[in-house]
Design a protein around this motif. Sequence first.
Motif, mmCIF file in Angstrom:
data_model
loop_
_atom_site.group_PDB
_atom_site.id
_atom_site.type_symbol
_atom_site.label_atom_id
_atom_site.label_comp_id
_atom_site.label_asym_id
_atom_site.label_seq_id
_atom_site.Cartn_x
_atom_site.Cartn_y
_atom_site.Cartn_z
ATOM 1 N N GLU A 189 96.751 19.276 10.444
ATOM 2 C CA GLU A 189 96.109 19.009 9.318
ATOM 3 C C GLU A 189 94.959 18.389 9.542
ATOM 4 O O GLU A 189 94.731 17.686 10.759
ATOM 5 C CB GLU A 189 96.977 18.410 8.353
ATOM 6 N N TRP A 190 93.919 18.481 8.799
ATOM 7 C CA TRP A 190 92.527 17.742 8.925
ATOM 8 C C TRP A 190 92.128 17.478 7.488
ATOM 9 O O TRP A 190 92.487 17.816 6.561
ATOM 10 C CB TRP A 190 91.783 18.755 9.653
ATOM 11 N N ALA A 191 91.139 16.561 7.496
ATOM 12 C CA ALA A 191 90.472 16.049 6.285
ATOM 13 C C ALA A 191 89.802 17.131 5.566
ATOM 14 O O ALA A 191 89.077 17.777 6.283
ATOM 15 C CB ALA A 191 89.686 14.709 6.490
ATOM 16 N N PRO A 192 89.678 17.161 4.365
ATOM 17 C CA PRO A 192 88.880 18.114 3.766
ATOM 18 C C PRO A 192 87.297 17.675 3.515
ATOM 19 O O PRO A 192 87.117 16.619 3.888
ATOM 20 C CB PRO A 192 89.521 17.882 2.177
ATOM 21 N N PRO A 193 86.465 18.711 3.089
ATOM 22 C CA PRO A 193 85.231 18.349 2.815
ATOM 23 C C PRO A 193 84.821 17.196 1.853
ATOM 24 O O PRO A 193 85.770 16.809 1.099
ATOM 25 C CB PRO A 193 84.499 19.341 2.232
#
Length: 109
Positions: A21-25
């Motif tokens: 998982e990664w941070a959204p814009p």
Amino acid sequence: MAAREPDWVPGDAWLAPGYAEWAPPAALRGAVACLWASVVPDGADRTTLVLPDACSDLVWEQGIGGYVAGPDTGPVRTVTKAGTVIVGVRFRPSAGGTVLGLPLSEVRD
């Protein structure tokens, strides 16, 4: 001219077996907790226990299509077939209903 990757996509992002998982814009961070991907390796189905977190997810699953998941009021056991790719957007608690335009009670559990 080659298209550039958006700056919020990790440089090492690829669909390898596992979960990431990664941070959204930045513009979406008020409503979106994270973006995520899950790839089940070939050879064996995967059983997962999903614990309630008050979030809802917009999900695309290979072979099934798109759907909304959660929020859950209790643990949910899921089985995903070997080789399946799943990607999703996890909304912050209570934000999913606003973004999707429906009461979250309609997609609870």
